[in-house]
Design a protein around this motif. Structure first.
Motif, PDB file in Angstrom:
ATOM      1  N   ALA A 125       0.880  -1.265  -0.051  1.00 51.49           N
ATOM      2  CA  ALA A 125       0.022  -0.093   0.089  1.00 51.49           C
ATOM      3  C   ALA A 125       0.938   1.275   0.058  1.00 51.49           C
ATOM      4  CB  ALA A 125      -0.898  -0.031   1.230  1.00 51.49           C
ATOM      5  N   ALA A 126       1.886   1.151   0.860  1.00 46.34           N
ATOM      6  CA  ALA A 126       2.728   2.482   0.817  1.00 46.34           C
ATOM      7  C   ALA A 126       3.501   2.579  -0.675  1.00 46.34           C
ATOM      8  CB  ALA A 126       3.806   2.385   2.023  1.00 46.34           C
ATOM      9  N   LYS A 127       3.811   1.518  -1.186  1.00 42.38           N
ATOM     10  CA  LYS A 127       4.436   1.707  -2.605  1.00 42.38           C
ATOM     11  C   LYS A 127       3.554   2.252  -3.459  1.00 42.38           C
ATOM     12  CE  LYS A 127       7.793  -2.462  -2.245  1.00 42.38           C
ATOM     13  NZ  LYS A 127       7.850  -3.603  -2.785  1.00 42.38           N
ATOM     14  N   ASN A 128       2.469   1.566  -3.599  1.00 35.60           N
ATOM     15  CA  ASN A 128       1.394   2.036  -4.428  1.00 35.60           C
ATOM     16  C   ASN A 128       1.079   3.645  -4.115  1.00 35.60           C
ATOM     17  OD1 ASN A 128       0.813  -0.223  -5.586  1.00 35.60           O
ATOM     18  ND2 ASN A 128      -0.620  -0.955  -4.379  1.00 35.60           N
ATOM     19  N   GLY A 168       3.979   5.636  -5.308  1.00 40.32           N
ATOM     20  CA  GLY A 168       4.238   5.556  -6.857  1.00 40.32           C
ATOM     21  C   GLY A 168       3.070   6.564  -7.413  1.00 40.32           C
ATOM     22  N   ASN A 169       2.022   6.409  -6.950  1.00 42.09           N
ATOM     23  CA  ASN A 169       0.393   7.191  -7.498  1.00 42.09           C
ATOM     24  C   ASN A 169       0.540   8.682  -6.792  1.00 42.09           C
ATOM     25  OD1 ASN A 169      -0.458   4.788  -8.734  1.00 42.09           O
ATOM     26  ND2 ASN A 169      -1.555   4.233  -7.200  1.00 42.09           N
ATOM     27  N   ASN A 170       0.788   8.931  -5.782  1.00 41.92           N
ATOM     28  CA  ASN A 170       0.914  10.502  -5.600  1.00 41.92           C
ATOM     29  C   ASN A 170       2.383  11.201  -5.348  1.00 41.92           C
ATOM     30  OD1 ASN A 170      -2.182  10.140  -4.869  1.00 41.92           O
ATOM     31  ND2 ASN A 170      -1.361   8.522  -3.262  1.00 41.92           N
ATOM     32  N   GLU A 208       4.193  10.980  -9.143  1.00 38.94           N
ATOM     33  CA  GLU A 208       3.504  11.620 -10.223  1.00 38.94           C
ATOM     34  C   GLU A 208       3.527  13.179 -10.079  1.00 38.94           C
ATOM     35  OE1 GLU A 208      -0.578  10.125 -10.657  1.00 38.94           O
ATOM     36  OE2 GLU A 208       0.163   8.094 -11.350  1.00 38.94           O
ATOM     37  N   ALA A 209       3.723  13.515  -8.906  1.00 35.93           N
ATOM     38  CA  ALA A 209       3.734  14.948  -8.432  1.00 35.93           C
ATOM     39  C   ALA A 209       5.163  15.527  -8.916  1.00 35.93           C
ATOM     40  CB  ALA A 209       3.397  15.400  -7.125  1.00 35.93           C
ATOM     41  N   GLU A 210       6.126  14.756  -8.983  1.00 37.33           N
ATOM     42  CA  GLU A 210       7.315  15.160  -9.134  1.00 37.33           C
ATOM     43  C   GLU A 210       7.533  15.554 -10.714  1.00 37.33           C
ATOM     44  OE1 GLU A 210      10.228  15.176  -7.220  1.00 37.33           O
ATOM     45  OE2 GLU A 210       8.982  14.988  -5.543  1.00 37.33           O
ATOM     46  N   GLN A 211       8.215  16.465 -10.869  1.00 34.27           N
ATOM     47  CA  GLN A 211       8.812  17.045 -12.338  1.00 34.27           C
ATOM     48  C   GLN A 211       9.719  16.309 -12.816  1.00 34.27           C
ATOM     49  OE1 GLN A 211       8.723  21.174 -12.753  1.00 34.27           O
ATOM     50  NE2 GLN A 211       6.426  21.306 -12.092  1.00 34.27           N
ATOM     51  N   TRP A 212       9.878  15.412 -13.785  1.00 32.79           N
ATOM     52  CA  TRP A 212      10.979  14.938 -14.388  1.00 32.79           C
ATOM     53  C   TRP A 212      11.573  15.669 -15.332  1.00 32.79           C
ATOM     54  CZ3 TRP A 212      12.365  10.425 -11.956  1.00 32.79           C
ATOM     55  CH2 TRP A 212      11.533  10.048 -11.036  1.00 32.79           C
TER      56      TRP A 212
END
Length: 87
Positions: A72-75, A78-80, A83-87
Motif C-alpha cells: 500500500a505504501a509503494k502504491n 508511486g501514484n501520489n 506523479e507530482a514530481e517534475q522529471w
C-alpha cells in the motif's frame, strides 16, 4: 558503579587465557572477567529480542499484514508522490 568482591573457580586454561588478555589489554583480571560478563549478558538480551522478532514474523497473519502495508505504501508513493514530481 558499586563493586563487590567474589570468589570464583575457573578452569586453569581459562584463567591463563584471562591473565594473558588482561596483560595484553592493560586490564586487570577482574576487569577482563567483568567485561566478558557484560558482553555475555548483552548477547543474551540481543538473542532474546531476536527470538521475539522471529516469533512475531513466524505468524503468517502479521507477515501478510506487513506485506499488505508495504504494498500500500509503494502504491501510494508511486501514484501520489512520483506523479507530482517534475522529471
Amino acid at each position: 558503579m558499586a563493586t563487590a568482591k567474589t570468589a570464583i573457580s575457573l578452569d586453569s586454561e581459562l584463567l591463563k587465557q584471562t591473565d594473558k588478555l588482561a596483560k595484553k589489554t592493560g586490564n586487570s583480571r577482574s576487569g577482563v572477567i567483568s567485561l566478558a560478563l557484560q558482553k555475555y549478558f548483552h548477547d543474551l538480551e540481543q538473542q532474546k529480542i531476536f527470538d521475539q522478532l522471529n516469533e512475531v514474523y513466524e505468524d503468517e497473519t502479521i507477515a501478510n499484514e506487513d506485506l499488505n502495508l508495504t504494498n500500500a505504501a509503494k502504491n501510494y508513493f508511486g501514484n501520489n508522490v512520483l506523479e507530482a514530481e517534475q522529471w
